[in-house]
Design a protein around this motif. Structure first.
Motif, PDB file in Angstrom:
ATOM      1  N   GLN A  46     -23.467  10.325 -33.810  1.00  0.00           N
ATOM      2  CA  GLN A  46     -23.479  11.532 -33.002  1.00  0.00           C
ATOM      3  C   GLN A  46     -22.302  12.396 -33.414  1.00  0.00           C
ATOM      4  N   ALA A  47     -22.481  13.710 -33.326  1.00  0.00           N
ATOM      5  CA  ALA A  47     -21.411  14.664 -33.597  1.00  0.00           C
ATOM      6  C   ALA A  47     -21.197  15.504 -32.354  1.00  0.00           C
ATOM      7  N   GLY A  48     -19.947  15.807 -32.071  1.00  0.00           N
ATOM      8  CA  GLY A  48     -19.622  16.645 -30.923  1.00  0.00           C
ATOM      9  C   GLY A  48     -18.193  17.119 -31.040  1.00  0.00           C
ATOM     10  N   ASP A  49     -17.737  17.894 -30.078  1.00  0.00           N
ATOM     11  CA  ASP A  49     -16.356  18.366 -30.127  1.00  0.00           C
ATOM     12  C   ASP A  49     -15.430  17.233 -29.719  1.00  0.00           C
ATOM     13  N   PRO A  50     -14.145  17.277 -30.137  1.00  0.00           N
ATOM     14  CA  PRO A  50     -13.197  16.195 -29.826  1.00  0.00           C
ATOM     15  C   PRO A  50     -13.020  15.953 -28.340  1.00  0.00           C
ATOM     16  N   ALA A  51     -13.364  16.907 -27.486  1.00  0.00           N
ATOM     17  CA  ALA A  51     -13.227  16.713 -26.043  1.00  0.00           C
ATOM     18  C   ALA A  51     -14.371  15.889 -25.477  1.00  0.00           C
ATOM     19  N   GLY A  52     -15.327  15.510 -26.329  1.00  0.00           N
ATOM     20  CA  GLY A  52     -16.409  14.636 -25.873  1.00  0.00           C
ATOM     21  C   GLY A  52     -17.749  15.333 -25.720  1.00  0.00           C
ATOM     22  N   GLY A  53     -17.868  16.602 -26.098  1.00  0.00           N
ATOM     23  CA  GLY A  53     -19.119  17.329 -25.888  1.00  0.00           C
ATOM     24  C   GLY A  53     -20.102  17.199 -27.003  1.00  0.00           C
ATOM     25  N   HIS A  95     -12.557  12.203 -36.558  1.00  0.00           N
ATOM     26  CA  HIS A  95     -12.744  13.634 -36.822  1.00  0.00           C
ATOM     27  C   HIS A  95     -11.588  14.116 -37.680  1.00  0.00           C
ATOM     28  N   ASP A  96     -11.835  15.227 -38.364  1.00  0.00           N
ATOM     29  CA  ASP A  96     -10.742  15.866 -39.083  1.00  0.00           C
ATOM     30  C   ASP A  96     -10.436  17.183 -38.390  1.00  0.00           C
ATOM     31  N   ALA A  97      -9.429  17.885 -38.883  1.00  0.00           N
ATOM     32  CA  ALA A  97      -8.975  19.102 -38.215  1.00  0.00           C
ATOM     33  C   ALA A  97     -10.023  20.210 -38.245  1.00  0.00           C
ATOM     34  N   GLN A  98     -10.972  20.164 -39.179  1.00  0.00           N
ATOM     35  CA  GLN A  98     -11.910  21.272 -39.331  1.00  0.00           C
ATOM     36  C   GLN A  98     -13.336  20.943 -38.910  1.00  0.00           C
ATOM     37  N   GLY A  99     -13.590  19.720 -38.475  1.00  0.00           N
ATOM     38  CA  GLY A  99     -14.964  19.349 -38.145  1.00  0.00           C
ATOM     39  C   GLY A  99     -15.078  18.754 -36.766  1.00  0.00           C
TER      40      GLY A  99
END
Length: 100
Positions: free
Chosen positions: A93-100, A14-18
């Motif tokens: 898959q795409a999700g938030d860095p916390a795993g969601g 991931h990058d800081a904005q995605g």
């Protein structure tokens, strides 16, 4: 390398904005001119001798074997190039860095 076969392949990035991107494949076969650019590589040779390689701690073997079988491999990967990549069971898959 001329080839590499990977099973249970997982890539997280991931990058800081995605969102965090997760790429996974049941099997990934790389053929032709294969080059792996890695910042860290760990694994067990023949399931017995476990080593970690980094640019600062790269041990140089006296003889490079023509074939190496490794288990429990993890890598911090920068880039993979190959003439041919065949993926079985490829998922993105795409999700938030916390795993969601």
């Amino acid at each position: 390398m001329k080839a590499a076969s990977l099973t249970d392949y997982r890539l997280l990035t991931h990058d800081a904005q995605g969102p965090q991107l997760r790429l996974s494949s049941d099997a990934l076969d790389l053929k032709g001119e294969v080059t792996l650019y890695l910042t860290k590589f760990s694994g067990c040779i023949e399931g017995v001798l476990c080593l970690t390689f980094t640019p600062d701690t790269l041990p140089v073997p006296p003889i490079v074997p023509p074939f190496v079988y490794m288990t429990r491999v993890t890598a911090e990967q920068a880039l993979v190039t190959s003439d041919l990549i065949v993926a079985n069971g490829l998922r993105l898959q795409a999700g938030d860095p916390a795993g969601g």
